[in-house]
Design an enzyme around this catalytic site. Structure first.
Site, PDB file in Angstrom:
ATOM      1  CG  HIS A 145     -40.624 -20.138-101.505  1.00 39.85           C
ATOM      2  ND1 HIS A 145     -41.986 -19.952-101.599  1.00 39.85           N
ATOM      3  CD2 HIS A 145     -40.435 -20.933-100.418  1.00 39.85           C
ATOM      4  CE1 HIS A 145     -42.587 -20.609-100.603  1.00 39.85           C
ATOM      5  NE2 HIS A 145     -41.664 -21.218 -99.879  1.00 39.85           N
ATOM      6  CD  GLU A 146     -37.346 -23.544-100.392  1.00 39.81           C
ATOM      7  OE1 GLU A 146     -37.233 -23.598 -99.162  1.00 39.81           O
ATOM      8  OE2 GLU A 146     -38.404 -23.832-100.967  1.00 39.81           O
TER       9      GLU A 146
HETATM   10 ZN    ZN Z   1     -41.623 -22.373 -98.091  1.00 38.81          ZN
END
Ligand code: ZN
Length: 189
Positions: A145-146
């Protein structure tokens, strides 16, 4: 030390690939100050991960910290604070599993996203060392996600069934009780 404002979906910087951190920036005061701000911001917002573009700094830099109990997430495995400079992802096992993701830049929404659960990253530490880290399960999802933020992607881009994109309150009321059903449908080996 400062808490920075997290920019939200719609801000063009969230859609722009970030530039690599230059080697002469690593170890410098400016980058150290930025990382400190990111840690302060992450804690103030009670997040578990933050990428530099989310505070309008278009750099390939992200931090992750998964506490023992993080509000709103089911039984995450804790992960100490990690500072990832110029991280590169490698997928070890492409089998995916889904979690209901949220994002400080997309406040109030949750979406069901399936991602590989066994990955490796190669990154540079604050001491300019090349590091390799292998992650599994929820931590592997948080990491991806990051890293998506560094490429201008948001979790909503990864929601393949848009019926599984919901406001937080509706997610808790209608979708969370059915999680067991989605879980069994979402495992692909
Ligand atoms: Zn995020």
């Amino acid at each position: 030390m400062a808490i920075r404002r997290v920019i939200r979906m719609g801000h063009p910087l969230l859609r722009q690939p970030a530039r690599p951190v230059k080697s002469d920036e690593i170890g410098g005061e400016e980058l150290a100050g930025l990382i400190e701000d990111m840690v302060d911001t992450l804690r103030d917002y009670s997040g578990i991960g933050l990428a530099a573009p989310q505070i309008a700094e278009s750099l390939r830099l992200a931090i992750i910290q998964i506490p023992d109990k993080s509000p709103g997430y089911e039984n995450p495995e804790p992960l100490p604070l990690m500072v990832l400079i110029n991280p590169v992802l490698e997928i070890i096992d492409p089998a995916t599993y889904g979690y209901w993701e949220g994002c400080l830049s997309v406040p109030g929404l949750r979406g069901f996203v399936e991602r590989p659960q066994h990955v490796k990253i190669i990154y540079t530490s604050m001491q300019s060392e090349t590091m390799v880290l292998e992650l599994q399960g929820f931590a592997a999802t948080v990491l991806q996600h990051e890293l998506d933020h560094l490429d201008g992607k948001l979790f909503i881009d990864r929601v393949t069934d848009t019926r599984l994109l919901a406001f937080e309150a509706e997610y808790k009321r209608y979708l969370l009780p059915m999680e067991a059903v989605y879980d069994s449908e979402s495992v692909h080996h």
